[in-house]
Design a protein around this motif. Structure first.
Motif, PDB file in Angstrom:
ATOM      1  N   ASP A 193     -23.355   4.367  52.652  1.00 16.62           N
ATOM      2  CA  ASP A 193     -22.589   5.603  52.821  1.00 16.62           C
ATOM      3  C   ASP A 193     -23.513   6.802  53.013  1.00 16.62           C
ATOM      4  OD1 ASP A 193     -20.254   4.227  52.589  1.00 16.62           O
ATOM      5  OD2 ASP A 193     -19.806   4.868  50.532  1.00 16.62           O
ATOM      6  N   GLN A 194     -24.581   6.848  52.219  1.00 18.13           N
ATOM      7  CA  GLN A 194     -25.544   7.943  52.368  1.00 18.13           C
ATOM      8  C   GLN A 194     -26.201   7.904  53.747  1.00 18.13           C
ATOM      9  OE1 GLN A 194     -28.023   7.093  48.944  1.00 18.13           O
ATOM     10  NE2 GLN A 194     -27.317   8.948  47.908  1.00 18.13           N
ATOM     11  N   GLN A 195     -26.576   6.723  54.190  1.00 17.45           N
ATOM     12  CA  GLN A 195     -27.235   6.588  55.486  1.00 17.45           C
ATOM     13  C   GLN A 195     -26.324   7.052  56.621  1.00 17.45           C
ATOM     14  OE1 GLN A 195     -30.650   5.362  55.785  1.00 17.45           O
ATOM     15  NE2 GLN A 195     -30.246   6.579  57.631  1.00 17.45           N
ATOM     16  N   ALA A 196     -25.043   6.703  56.517  1.00 17.77           N
ATOM     17  CA  ALA A 196     -24.089   7.124  57.548  1.00 17.77           C
ATOM     18  C   ALA A 196     -23.977   8.646  57.599  1.00 17.77           C
ATOM     19  CB  ALA A 196     -22.727   6.492  57.274  1.00 17.77           C
ATOM     20  N   ALA A 197     -23.918   9.269  56.411  1.00 17.44           N
ATOM     21  CA  ALA A 197     -23.843  10.733  56.367  1.00 17.44           C
ATOM     22  C   ALA A 197     -25.123  11.351  56.908  1.00 17.44           C
ATOM     23  CB  ALA A 197     -23.597  11.195  54.931  1.00 17.44           C
ATOM     24  N   ALA A 198     -26.286  10.821  56.478  1.00 20.13           N
ATOM     25  CA  ALA A 198     -27.573  11.349  56.936  1.00 20.13           C
ATOM     26  C   ALA A 198     -27.707  11.224  58.452  1.00 20.13           C
ATOM     27  CB  ALA A 198     -28.711  10.615  56.230  1.00 20.13           C
ATOM     28  N   ASP A 199     -27.241  10.109  59.001  1.00 23.61           N
ATOM     29  CA  ASP A 199     -27.335   9.907  60.454  1.00 23.61           C
ATOM     30  C   ASP A 199     -26.497  10.933  61.208  1.00 23.61           C
ATOM     31  OD1 ASP A 199     -29.017   7.793  60.047  1.00 23.61           O
ATOM     32  OD2 ASP A 199     -27.494   6.232  60.347  1.00 23.61           O
ATOM     33  N   ARG A 200     -25.321  11.257  60.667  1.00 21.51           N
ATOM     34  CA  ARG A 200     -24.475  12.256  61.340  1.00 21.51           C
ATOM     35  C   ARG A 200     -25.162  13.623  61.377  1.00 21.51           C
ATOM     36  NH1 ARG A 200     -18.134  12.138  60.107  1.00 21.51           N
ATOM     37  NH2 ARG A 200     -18.216  13.259  62.087  1.00 21.51           N
ATOM     38  N   ASP A 207     -29.060  16.931  68.645  1.00 22.42           N
ATOM     39  CA  ASP A 207     -28.222  17.330  69.780  1.00 22.42           C
ATOM     40  C   ASP A 207     -28.160  18.842  69.934  1.00 22.42           C
ATOM     41  OD1 ASP A 207     -27.764  14.665  70.152  1.00 22.42           O
ATOM     42  OD2 ASP A 207     -25.709  14.681  69.357  1.00 22.42           O
ATOM     43  N   GLY A 208     -28.330  19.570  68.826  1.00 22.63           N
ATOM     44  CA  GLY A 208     -28.175  21.015  68.881  1.00 22.63           C
ATOM     45  C   GLY A 208     -26.707  21.381  68.997  1.00 22.63           C
ATOM     46  N   GLY A 209     -26.420  22.647  69.078  1.00 21.42           N
ATOM     47  CA  GLY A 209     -25.039  23.100  69.167  1.00 21.42           C
ATOM     48  C   GLY A 209     -24.436  23.313  67.789  1.00 21.42           C
ATOM     49  N   PHE A 210     -23.430  24.167  67.745  1.00 22.06           N
ATOM     50  CA  PHE A 210     -22.784  24.530  66.484  1.00 22.06           C
ATOM     51  C   PHE A 210     -21.885  23.397  66.008  1.00 22.06           C
ATOM     52  CE2 PHE A 210     -18.924  26.646  64.554  1.00 22.06           C
ATOM     53  CZ  PHE A 210     -19.499  26.851  63.318  1.00 22.06           C
ATOM     54  N   GLN A 211     -22.181  22.877  64.819  1.00 21.52           N
ATOM     55  CA  GLN A 211     -21.330  21.880  64.177  1.00 21.52           C
ATOM     56  C   GLN A 211     -21.286  22.187  62.684  1.00 21.52           C
ATOM     57  OE1 GLN A 211     -21.478  17.636  65.416  1.00 21.52           O
ATOM     58  NE2 GLN A 211     -23.274  18.225  66.606  1.00 21.52           N
ATOM     59  N   PRO A 212     -20.131  22.624  62.156  1.00 19.94           N
ATOM     60  CA  PRO A 212     -20.029  22.901  60.708  1.00 19.94           C
ATOM     61  C   PRO A 212     -19.568  21.661  59.953  1.00 19.94           C
ATOM     62  CG  PRO A 212     -18.102  23.781  61.843  1.00 19.94           C
ATOM     63  CD  PRO A 212     -18.944  23.087  62.894  1.00 19.94           C
ATOM     64  N   PHE A 213     -20.369  21.231  58.969  1.00 26.59           N
ATOM     65  CA  PHE A 213     -20.049  20.058  58.164  1.00 26.59           C
ATOM     66  C   PHE A 213     -19.708  20.479  56.743  1.00 26.59           C
ATOM     67  CE2 PHE A 213     -22.894  18.340  61.419  1.00 26.59           C
ATOM     68  CZ  PHE A 213     -22.220  17.186  61.820  1.00 26.59           C
ATOM     69  N   LEU A 214     -18.698  19.815  56.163  1.00 26.97           N
ATOM     70  CA  LEU A 214     -18.422  19.936  54.735  1.00 26.97           C
ATOM     71  C   LEU A 214     -18.823  18.612  54.097  1.00 26.97           C
ATOM     72  CD1 LEU A 214     -17.259  21.366  52.240  1.00 26.97           C
ATOM     73  CD2 LEU A 214     -15.014  20.443  52.851  1.00 26.97           C
ATOM     74  N   LEU A 215     -19.923  18.622  53.344  1.00 23.74           N
ATOM     75  CA  LEU A 215     -20.403  17.428  52.653  1.00 23.74           C
ATOM     76  C   LEU A 215     -19.770  17.407  51.269  1.00 23.74           C
ATOM     77  CD1 LEU A 215     -22.122  14.927  52.298  1.00 23.74           C
ATOM     78  CD2 LEU A 215     -24.092  16.398  51.824  1.00 23.74           C
ATOM     79  N   PRO A 344     -26.335  23.265  63.714  1.00 22.66           N
ATOM     80  CA  PRO A 344     -25.454  22.737  62.669  1.00 22.66           C
ATOM     81  C   PRO A 344     -25.619  23.464  61.341  1.00 22.66           C
ATOM     82  CG  PRO A 344     -27.034  21.052  63.423  1.00 22.66           C
ATOM     83  CD  PRO A 344     -27.407  22.340  64.060  1.00 22.66           C
ATOM     84  N   VAL A 345     -24.552  23.428  60.526  1.00 20.01           N
ATOM     85  CA  VAL A 345     -24.592  23.973  59.175  1.00 20.01           C
ATOM     86  C   VAL A 345     -23.889  22.978  58.266  1.00 20.01           C
ATOM     87  CG1 VAL A 345     -22.495  25.349  59.618  1.00 20.01           C
ATOM     88  CG2 VAL A 345     -23.961  25.931  57.675  1.00 20.01           C
ATOM     89  N   VAL A 346     -24.473  22.733  57.086  1.00 21.48           N
ATOM     90  CA  VAL A 346     -23.919  21.782  56.116  1.00 21.48           C
ATOM     91  C   VAL A 346     -23.559  22.544  54.849  1.00 21.48           C
ATOM     92  CG1 VAL A 346     -24.334  19.714  54.735  1.00 21.48           C
ATOM     93  CG2 VAL A 346     -25.302  19.886  57.040  1.00 21.48           C
ATOM     94  N   LEU A 359     -10.078  24.364  55.808  1.00 14.89           N
ATOM     95  CA  LEU A 359     -10.707  24.357  57.130  1.00 14.89           C
ATOM     96  C   LEU A 359     -11.060  22.937  57.556  1.00 14.89           C
ATOM     97  CD1 LEU A 359     -12.948  27.530  56.761  1.00 14.89           C
ATOM     98  CD2 LEU A 359     -11.077  27.228  58.398  1.00 14.89           C
ATOM     99  N   ALA A 360     -11.422  22.097  56.591  1.00 15.78           N
ATOM    100  CA  ALA A 360     -11.703  20.694  56.912  1.00 15.78           C
ATOM    101  C   ALA A 360     -10.420  19.971  57.309  1.00 15.78           C
ATOM    102  CB  ALA A 360     -12.366  20.005  55.721  1.00 15.78           C
ATOM    103  N   GLU A 361      -9.328  20.245  56.573  1.00 13.48           N
ATOM    104  CA  GLU A 361      -8.056  19.615  56.912  1.00 13.48           C
ATOM    105  C   GLU A 361      -7.561  20.057  58.281  1.00 13.48           C
ATOM    106  OE1 GLU A 361      -4.972  19.863  54.018  1.00 13.48           O
ATOM    107  OE2 GLU A 361      -6.240  19.131  52.369  1.00 13.48           O
ATOM    108  N   ALA A 362      -7.867  21.305  58.639  1.00 15.56           N
ATOM    109  CA  ALA A 362      -7.442  21.824  59.944  1.00 15.56           C
ATOM    110  C   ALA A 362      -8.345  21.349  61.074  1.00 15.56           C
ATOM    111  CB  ALA A 362      -7.404  23.348  59.900  1.00 15.56           C
ATOM    112  N   GLY A 363      -9.443  20.645  60.734  1.00 15.55           N
ATOM    113  CA  GLY A 363     -10.341  20.146  61.761  1.00 15.55           C
ATOM    114  C   GLY A 363     -11.396  21.134  62.209  1.00 15.55           C
ATOM    115  N   VAL A 364     -11.452  22.303  61.546  1.00 15.11           N
ATOM    116  CA  VAL A 364     -12.476  23.298  61.905  1.00 15.11           C
ATOM    117  C   VAL A 364     -13.840  22.832  61.394  1.00 15.11           C
ATOM    118  CG1 VAL A 364     -13.213  25.698  61.634  1.00 15.11           C
ATOM    119  CG2 VAL A 364     -10.774  25.141  61.870  1.00 15.11           C
ATOM    120  N   TYR A 365     -13.877  22.311  60.155  1.00 15.03           N
ATOM    121  CA  TYR A 365     -15.089  21.723  59.601  1.00 15.03           C
ATOM    122  C   TYR A 365     -15.012  20.201  59.738  1.00 15.03           C
ATOM    123  CZ  TYR A 365     -16.135  26.171  57.191  1.00 15.03           C
ATOM    124  OH  TYR A 365     -16.414  27.467  56.883  1.00 15.03           O
TER     125      TYR A 365
END
Length: 722
Positions: A193-200, A207-215, A344-346, A359-365
């Protein structure tokens, strides 16, 4: 460019136009020195088309700039962030821009500075002041002024110590490079599970570009190790990383984990750095030499050369919201900076803020979950102690079930943590003869007794007085009575019940420097502490494998008062402190003392049902039109003259806008009606999401004029309602 528009760091002045003299090269973002009357002031060249200027003056009549400073210009994304922050939080543009210039000394370029350190010489005779300085300055090196502040002595005492050979000068290179992080120093063994999260996260960095993650990971699930892999990816690509922490006290533990992973410590940025460290760090940030920067919220506005990733750790923390000056929320502004930078921001948390969850439920994060602890460790069992049935003994605060569990842990050689979010010995001290209460002269607050330092202190303005021998009202000696518990009183109770137990009191008073934090961590890890008694400072970030019991002394404390987020904060705080238990191989247990076991927040904690708590909290907020479903904004009026503050508040209330989507409440005296010698009134705006609250406030207040002694502050999305 023959003329430029500057932002001048003067709250009373707007943008000013200047002429660029021949041979001087400037561009938007350049930091310059400009004349202002007889003085020279610092300014930033800004995009003229984005600022309202004054009367158009011919270039020939403009005063020329004096000097362009030898630092790179503030980047376009950073300038847009500064504009957005000023607009959203109704703050002066210059006040926000000033935060990007974290060290004015660094603007002058590199060089050397002279610092001082102890020589190790100890003469046979010492004055009390010199003896105090020798005790306080062990392993310290700084300027004479900084050493004097840390030792609590005058600069003259230290200069005398230089002459006596007790202190020696050291020449410091202000631009010496930081050691380089090694991404392969100690690569972790991650779970699937950790590896999958780290890979994302790592893929997003590449890749660059704005991607907001909620860990969203339970306590002990290894969130830090996951985003460390994204940090390693950014370092490999030659990009900088910013990690925001809510409190300086957390940095010591983070530094240890970072150095264990990458072989070197990161670059620090916070208010407690000495001047040479701030200068060195700022210049390394601007040049790109600083690879990973760990800091408090002010690090968010630094002019990074190659920012590639932002991490906000403990993203739910209230301390990310600044309550004076520019009243911004660093968590939210971090997401906006990432958007402007295209990176990206985590946001990492075991108990995310309701706004982030929505925001995560709405798909923004993009939500990334870690549902289990690393290495097979189990989440602690949680038990509620009903104080109405299991009452502590008179003048005691630890209920019998918790006393039994403490004794059991001591017998087994395991460690315990008692949590009470109240510093000092007692929140109120009064005279048993006449009832006199010790109150702060500057604030609407009681003075808190601190027996360790033998002081009565205000936790709002810092006012302190020695604990008196007699009542100042009736002069009765030895008559003071402590009402209620603070952590010092709980520690005394532990010592009374278990005289041989080794107890540590952990608050912002005792862990007030990185060195003190280091000593505490080493003592706990070395088994020198058996019972920790602490405030919210110990609820997060620490990993002690032998700590198997957590006791929450008063779970109802956070539910008192009119705080909109009281339930959410209480849940987060108790869940975080509960997460300190059972992080190693031994199982953990949590006992929550409460008089209201039926309260939704307590029931959710006992059942381990976070989702139902968040769902109920969201529904209550939706019905109230509260964030994240509605908007709140506060207007705080203050003055040293109570009548002046009251009249200014009435003037604001009397001109309130009549709008269908904005409700204005007040003015009314603030709950903390007197703070740091200023009388305070508040107005509260409750608006629909569609309302342009900032424009409404600017138009409303812009038509009013106030006496010089009146301050009017705007707090968008307030967290404090005092």
């Amino acid at each position: 460019m023959d003329r430029v528009r500057l932002i001048i760091f003067n709250a009373a002045l707007g943008p000013l136009d200047y002429r660029v003299p021949p041979g001087m090269a400037v561009e938007p973002g350049s930091v310059v020195i400009a004349p202002l009357g007889p003085r020279q002031v610092l300014g930033i060249v800004w995009d003229a088309d984005r600022l309202d200027g004054g009367t158009e003056v011919p270039a020939s009549k403009l005063r020329p700039l004096l000097k362009a400073l030898p630092v790179p210009p503030l980047s376009t994304p950073l300038r847009r962030l500064i504009e957005w922050t000023a607009d959203y939080y109704c703050a002066p543009l210059a006040a926000v821009a000033r935060m990007a210039i974290g060290s004015t000394a660094a603007l002058k370029g590199g060089g050397t500075a002279t610092e001082y350190r102890l020589t190790g010489v100890e003469p046979a005779r010492l004055t009390p002041q010199r003896a105090a300085a020798l005790d306080a300055l062990h392993d310290e090196q700084a300027t004479i002024r900084e050493l004097a502040e840390r030792a609590g002595v005058s600069e003259g005492v230290l200069r005398g110590m230089v002459g006596a050979g007790l202190l020696e000068p050291v020449l410091v290179d202000l631009d010496r490079p930081y050691p380089r992080a090694r991404i392969d120093f100690a690569a972790p063994d991650l779970s699937p599970d950790q590896q999958a999260a780290a890979d994302r996260f790592s893929t997003a960095v590449r890749d660059g570009g704005f991607q907001p993650f909620l860990l969203d990971g339970v306590t002990g699930s290894g969130k830090t190790e996951c985003y460390f892999e994204a940090v390693a990816t950014a370092i490999a690509l030659g990009r900088q990383v910013l990690v925001l922490l809510p409190e300086i006290a957390l940095t010591e533990n983070f530094l240890r984990r970072f150095e264990a992973r990458f072989g070197v410590p990161p670059v620090l940025w916070h208010s407690s750095l000495k001047s040479s460290e701030r200068r060195r760090a700022w210049r390394a940030i601007v040049s790109g030499d600083a690879q990973v920067i760990v800091g408090a919220r002010s690090a968010l506005f630094m002019p990074y050369a190659r920012l590639g990733l932002i991490v906000v750790d403990e993203a739910h923390e209230v301390s990310f919201k600044q309550d004076d000056g520019v009243r911004y929320n660093a968590r939210d502004v971090a997401v906006v900076r990432a958007k402007f930078e295209g990176i990206p921001v985590v946001l990492a948390s075991a108990t995310p803020a309701l706004e982030s969850m929505q925001l995560a439920e709405a798909g923004v994060y993009i939500k990334v979950e870690l549902a289990a602890r690393y290495g097979g460790a189990e989440l602690p069992a949680i038990r509620v102690v009903d104080l109405r049935k299991d009452q502590p003994e008179r003048q005691h605060w630890i209920a019998p079930p918790l006393v039994r569990e403490l004794r059991d842990r001591l017998d087994r050689g395991e460690q315990s943590l008692l949590f009470l979010n109240r510093r000092g010995y007692a929140p109120l001290t009064l005279c048993r003869t006449c009832g006199y209460r010790f109150q702060c002269p500057n604030c609407t607050a009681w003075l808190v007794e601190h027996r360790l330092s033998r002081r009565l202190a205000c936790h709002h303005c810092g006012h302190e007085v020695p604990t008196p021998e007699a009542c100042p009202e009736c002069a009765t000696p030895d008559c003071m009575v402590a009402c209620g518990p603070g952590v010092e009183r709980i520690a005394d109770e532990v010592a009374e019940r278990f005289p041989s137990a080794r107890v540590a009191v952990v608050t912002s008073d005792t862990l007030n420097s990185p060195g003190k934090v280091r000593e505490f961590v080493e003592a706990v890890e070395g088994g020198l502490v058996e019972v920790i008694v602490g405030t919210q400072l110990v609820t997060k970030g620490y990993h002690f494998p032998e700590l198997t019991l957590v006791g929450v002394i008063d779970a109802d404390l956070g539910l008192e008062g009119g705080d909109l987020r009281a339930g959410e904060r209480t849940y987060q705080q108790i869940a975080q402190v509960a997460g300190r238990a059972g992080r190693g191989e031994k199982p953990g247990e949590v006992l929550i003392q409460t008089r209201h076991p039926e309260a939704p927040v307590i029931a959710a904690l006992a059942a381990g049902d976070r989702d139902s708590f968040y769902a109920a909290e969201a529904e209550a907020r939706r019905e109230a039109g509260a964030p994240p479903f509605g908007r709140w904004a506060a207007i705080i009026v203050s003055s040293e003259d109570e009548a002046e503050a009251r009249e200014a508040a009435r003037a604001i209330g009397g001109t309130r806008p009549d709008l269908p989507d904005v409700l204005v409440l007040g003015p009314a005296p603030a709950p903390m009606a007197l703070l740091r010698g200023r009388y305070r009134y508040r107005l509260l705006l409750n608006a629909r999401r569609s309302a342009e609250v900032q424009r409404v406030i600017r138009d409303w207040l812009g038509q009013l004029r106030f006496p010089p002694g009146v301050r009017v502050a705007v707090d968008i999305d307030p967290y404090s309602f005092v």
